[in-house]
Design an enzyme around this catalytic site. Structure first.
Site, PDB file in Angstrom:
ATOM      1  N   ALA A 233       0.842  -1.127   0.053  1.00  0.00           N
ATOM      2  CA  ALA A 233       0.169  -0.064   0.034  1.00  0.00           C
ATOM      3  C   ALA A 233       0.737   1.217   0.025  1.00  0.00           C
ATOM      4  CB  ALA A 233      -0.942   0.103   1.222  1.00  0.00           C
ATOM      5  N   GLY A 236       0.540   5.292  -0.106  1.00  0.00           N
ATOM      6  CA  GLY A 236      -0.838   5.252   0.103  1.00  0.00           C
ATOM      7  C   GLY A 236      -1.994   6.179  -0.701  1.00  0.00           C
ATOM      8  N   ASN A 237      -1.289   6.552  -1.844  1.00  0.00           N
ATOM      9  CA  ASN A 237      -2.083   7.505  -2.824  1.00  0.00           C
ATOM     10  C   ASN A 237      -3.306   6.681  -3.417  1.00  0.00           C
ATOM     11  OD1 ASN A 237      -0.774   9.958  -2.666  1.00  0.00           O
ATOM     12  ND2 ASN A 237       0.426   9.516  -4.636  1.00  0.00           N
ATOM     13  N   LYS A 238      -2.859   5.425  -3.703  1.00  0.00           N
ATOM     14  CA  LYS A 238      -4.118   4.279  -4.266  1.00  0.00           C
ATOM     15  C   LYS A 238      -5.086   4.123  -3.149  1.00  0.00           C
ATOM     16  CE  LYS A 238      -0.898   2.294  -7.546  1.00  0.00           C
ATOM     17  NZ  LYS A 238       0.347   3.069  -7.174  1.00  0.00           N
ATOM     18  N   ARG A 261       7.603   3.895   5.960  1.00  0.00           N
ATOM     19  CA  ARG A 261       6.790   4.054   5.156  1.00  0.00           C
ATOM     20  C   ARG A 261       5.254   3.977   5.506  1.00  0.00           C
ATOM     21  NH1 ARG A 261       8.272   2.846  -0.295  1.00  0.00           N
ATOM     22  NH2 ARG A 261       6.359   1.383  -0.588  1.00  0.00           N
ATOM     23  N   ASP A 303      -0.126  -3.935  -6.179  1.00  0.00           N
ATOM     24  CA  ASP A 303       0.865  -3.184  -6.906  1.00  0.00           C
ATOM     25  C   ASP A 303       2.080  -3.540  -6.247  1.00  0.00           C
ATOM     26  OD1 ASP A 303       1.164  -0.885  -8.813  1.00  0.00           O
ATOM     27  OD2 ASP A 303       2.120   0.143  -7.030  1.00  0.00           O
ATOM     28  N   CYS A 355       4.705  -0.251 -12.186  1.00  0.00           N
ATOM     29  CA  CYS A 355       5.150   0.982 -12.885  1.00  0.00           C
ATOM     30  C   CYS A 355       6.341   0.577 -13.659  1.00  0.00           C
ATOM     31  CB  CYS A 355       5.379   2.169 -11.857  1.00  0.00           C
ATOM     32  SG  CYS A 355       6.604   1.853 -10.561  1.00  0.00           S
TER      33      CYS A 355
END
Length: 427
Positions: A233, A236-238, A261, A303, A355
């Site tokens: 995670a 944290g933007n997602k 983090r 992700d 990414c």
């Protein structure tokens, strides 16, 4: 001076191959990670120009005790940033050489027949990165799109309405902005527009997030009240995007192995007004799918760690072409974690994203895991209007999404949406 030393240390770590930008920044122990990340990213973006200026001004020859990476960071902030924020001998040194550096910068612009720094950057080898717009996601937990548009109009910006094409986004300049043509809560500004000091940003009303990074939560599209896992995670933007889609109604279980983090992420989520989440310092691979706590988890956003080769703005040559050994190790990990995520008994929908631009971490991982699953899960063509599709390495790969600066005016990204097949038995 601590900020500049920390940034120089990150740049040195990148040269040694110690990790990617994000991991080195978060492991630096510098207290203000966003500030550090921004400085490192911008120094990298200006790297080719900075090297040219350092050479033409003979700065490192004149100041033999000045470390090269520290010189880059200092000269970036002196000439392109907001001005040096340090004191002491390094500030005095940089100011002493400022007239020569400014003269060399002016001479370089004349040689390249450009008038602005951005034009110079584009000619120096970073056109794709420098042309990616500034994307601003409106945080609907705290405000709405219309109110944010009105705020920026009061700040002197001109709102041009909803974009009709990707090409329209590339034409933005000055204080003009658009509503994105694909994502309904995303505003688009000219490249490098800086909102880090904006009241809307510091209060959590807007999130500075690349458009491609907004795709995973948007495509997962969980129903209100859903229980969701965000498997890897931080930062944290997602997670905050998922919470906004849920309207804070439901539950998000967010995992990351790094304590620092997670602490940074917790601060970010609180500022964004997220309430429906539980953070856990835990490797997602060690989470028990049979734990009753996760019995209602129907959606997973995955992700995982990757080569980061799609992060054009902060990419070094060695990051753009990871070794075959590193790719093999990353792909093995990604296959394991995707298989693990698909083993949660109530799971109905999963988004896998990286990414990375590497097929080994993207289509190949999805294909291998789908073959393991048999007829349990299938790929979904979740966004037919998206212009850039997966590499056709297997039937159905075109259902996957890819993104890049050249085709979608975003950072490089890959997204696949998987759904449980109708009638497929749960584990």
């Amino acid at each position: 001076m601590a900020l500049y030393r920390a940034a120089a240390a990150v740049l040195e770590g990148l040269e040694r191959g110690d990790g990617g930008v994000k991991s080195l920044v978060y492991n630096s122990r510098f207290p203000h990670v966003r500030q550090l990340y921004a400085l490192v990213s911008e120094t990298l973006r200006h790297s080719a120009v900075l090297e040219r200026l350092l050479a033409s001004a003979a700065l490192l020859q004149a100041e033999k005790k000045l470390p090269p990476q520290l010189a880059k960071v200092l000269v970036y902030d002196l000439l392109f940033g907001k001005g040096l924020k340090c004191g002491g001998r390094w500030k005095a040194l940089a100011r002493r050489h400022r007239p020569r550096l400014e003269a060399e910068l002016a001479r370089l612009k004349v040689q390249r027949k450009v008038s602005s720094n951005e034009e110079l950057l584009a000619q120096a080898g970073g056109p794709a990165a420098s042309q990616v717009p500034r994307y601003v996601r409106v945080n609907t937990l705290k405000t709405c799109v219309d109110d944010v548009i009105d705020f920026f109009k009061r700040q002197g910006y001109s709102y041009l309405g909803k974009a009709s094409s990707v090409e329209e986004l590339s034409d933005l300049s000055g204080k003009k902005f658009l509503l994105d043509l694909h994502l309904p809560e995303l505003l688009v500004f000219p490249p490098q527009t800086d909102f880090h000091d904006s009241l809307l940003y510091t209060s959590g009303h807007i999130i500075l997030q690349d458009k491609a990074s907004c795709l995973p939560a948007f495509l997962l599209h969980p129903a209100s009240g859903s229980h969701i896992i965000d498997a890897c995670a931080a930062p944290g933007n997602k997670t905050s995007h998922l919470a906004a889609i849920l309207g804070n109604k439901g539950q998000i279980f967010a995992f990351d192995v790094d304590t620092k983090r997670l602490a940074t992420m917790n601060t970010m989520l609180m500022r964004a007004g997220v309430t429906s989440f539980q953070l856990a310092q835990q490797d997602f691979l060690t989470v028990d799918p049979g734990d009753p706590k996760y019995s209602k988890v129907t959606c997973i956003l995955l992700d995982p760690s990757c080569s980061g080769s799609g992060r054009m703005v902060t990419r070094l040559p060695e990051e753009a072409a990871p070794s075959a050994e590193r790719l093999q190790a990353l792909a093995g990990f990604q296959r394991r974690i995707l298989s693990h995520a698909l083993s949660f008994p109530a799971l109905q929908r999963l988004v896998y994203s990286t990414c990375s631009l590497q097929r080994e971490e993207n289509e190949d991982v999805v294909q291998a895991v789908l073959q393991e699953q048999g007829s349990t899960f299938r790929l979904v063509n979740a966004f037919p209007s998206w212009p850039c599709r997966g590499i056709a390495t297997f039937p159905g790969a075109e259902c996957c999404l890819r993104a890049s600066p050249s085709t979608t005016l975003t950072q490089g990204f890959f997204v696949a949406v998987l759904e449980r097949c109708e009638g497929a038995a749960t584990p």
